[in-house]
Design a protein around this motif. Sequence first.
Motif, PDB file in Angstrom:
ATOM      1  N   LYS A   1       0.817  -1.221   0.000  1.00  0.00           N
ATOM      2  CA  LYS A   1       0.000   0.000   0.000  1.00  0.00           C
ATOM      3  C   LYS A   1       0.848   1.267   0.000  1.00  0.00           C
ATOM      4  O   LYS A   1       0.326   2.384   0.133  1.00  0.00           O
ATOM      5  N   LYS A   2       2.149   1.121  -0.178  1.00  0.00           N
ATOM      6  CA  LYS A   2       3.066   2.272  -0.239  1.00  0.00           C
ATOM      7  C   LYS A   2       2.515   3.330  -1.192  1.00  0.00           C
ATOM      8  O   LYS A   2       2.096   3.022  -2.303  1.00  0.00           O
TER       9      LYS A   2
ATOM     10  N   SER B   1      -0.246   5.065  -0.869  1.00  0.00           N
ATOM     11  CA  SER B   1      -1.688   5.307  -0.731  1.00  0.00           C
ATOM     12  C   SER B   1      -1.907   6.521   0.160  1.00  0.00           C
ATOM     13  O   SER B   1      -1.285   6.646   1.217  1.00  0.00           O
ATOM     14  N   PRO B   2      -2.788   7.438  -0.219  1.00  0.00           N
ATOM     15  CA  PRO B   2      -2.965   8.665   0.562  1.00  0.00           C
ATOM     16  C   PRO B   2      -3.631   8.440   1.914  1.00  0.00           C
ATOM     17  O   PRO B   2      -4.450   7.544   2.076  1.00  0.00           O
ATOM     18  N   TYR B   3      -3.247   9.298   2.872  1.00  0.00           N
ATOM     19  CA  TYR B   3      -3.880   9.325   4.182  1.00  0.00           C
ATOM     20  C   TYR B   3      -5.269   9.946   4.044  1.00  0.00           C
ATOM     21  O   TYR B   3      -5.455  10.936   3.342  1.00  0.00           O
TER      22      TYR B   3
ATOM     23  N   GLY C   1      -8.998   1.577   3.784  1.00  0.00           N
ATOM     24  CA  GLY C   1      -8.660   0.917   2.530  1.00  0.00           C
ATOM     25  C   GLY C   1      -9.850   0.686   1.638  1.00  0.00           C
ATOM     26  O   GLY C   1     -10.968   1.024   1.978  1.00  0.00           O
TER      27      GLY C   1
ATOM     28  N   TYR D   1      -7.856   1.893  -0.807  1.00  0.00           N
ATOM     29  CA  TYR D   1      -7.021   2.868  -1.516  1.00  0.00           C
ATOM     30  C   TYR D   1      -6.552   4.029  -0.655  1.00  0.00           C
ATOM     31  O   TYR D   1      -5.615   4.723  -1.022  1.00  0.00           O
ATOM     32  N   ARG D   2      -7.214   4.279   0.468  1.00  0.00           N
ATOM     33  CA  ARG D   2      -6.865   5.358   1.395  1.00  0.00           C
ATOM     34  C   ARG D   2      -6.902   4.797   2.817  1.00  0.00           C
ATOM     35  O   ARG D   2      -7.712   3.920   3.107  1.00  0.00           O
TER      36      ARG D   2
ATOM     37  N   LEU E   1      -4.861   1.288   8.261  1.00  0.00           N
ATOM     38  CA  LEU E   1      -3.830   0.503   7.569  1.00  0.00           C
ATOM     39  C   LEU E   1      -3.529  -0.795   8.317  1.00  0.00           C
ATOM     40  O   LEU E   1      -3.450  -1.860   7.706  1.00  0.00           O
TER      41      LEU E   1
ATOM     42  N   TYR F   1      -6.627  -3.134   8.002  1.00  0.00           N
ATOM     43  CA  TYR F   1      -6.706  -3.679   6.649  1.00  0.00           C
ATOM     44  C   TYR F   1      -5.622  -4.742   6.421  1.00  0.00           C
ATOM     45  O   TYR F   1      -5.900  -5.827   5.897  1.00  0.00           O
TER      46      TYR F   1
ATOM     47  N   SER G   1       0.589   5.136   8.049  1.00  0.00           N
ATOM     48  CA  SER G   1      -0.086   6.215   7.340  1.00  0.00           C
ATOM     49  C   SER G   1      -0.174   7.361   8.338  1.00  0.00           C
ATOM     50  O   SER G   1      -1.040   7.378   9.201  1.00  0.00           O
TER      51      SER G   1
ATOM     52  N   TRP H   1       1.037   9.967   3.147  1.00  0.00           N
ATOM     53  CA  TRP H   1       0.693   8.715   2.488  1.00  0.00           C
ATOM     54  C   TRP H   1       1.332   7.556   3.243  1.00  0.00           C
ATOM     55  O   TRP H   1       2.159   7.768   4.127  1.00  0.00           O
TER      56      TRP H   1
END
Length: 158
Positions: free
Chosen positions: A55-56, A58-60, A66, A68-69, A75, A78, A135, A141
Amino acid sequence: MSAQIHVPFLLSRAGAVSALTLAAVGGTLLAPGAAPEAEAATFHAAKALKVAVSKKGSPYQYGAAGPYRFDCSGLTLYSYKKAGKALPRTAQAQYNRTRHISASHRRKGDLVFFHSGRGVYHVGIYAGHGKIWHSPKTGSWVKLDRIWTSRVWYGRVN
């Protein structure tokens, strides 16, 4: 009770390794009678760490879990869910649910809890070498960072 000794593969010509040799080189061997839970915990932690790494970038997003965020506990929730383990939603609740361990016993995949007094305010997944995947905050991110304070506790997901 079982014991686990961490050792890389090192075999003699006969294909055997003594426990002293294993201990001397710092590898892993599950001792006879070792608890299957130890193997399962290691498997789940390694898988959760791998998910977090995937997930490196991926925006906060506050409250996001998750795919995607993420916020910090989103995090970890997920990552462990994908590894087959359930965690509660918040960093404090995750701390309350884990088996608390000392820094000297931390392993890759353990959770790192940042605290102020008795309250936990942030969580990440231990990556080894004093670093975590997390995150961190709005405008950031999912990324790998050094643990920046000594005010942390460690927890192992059972």
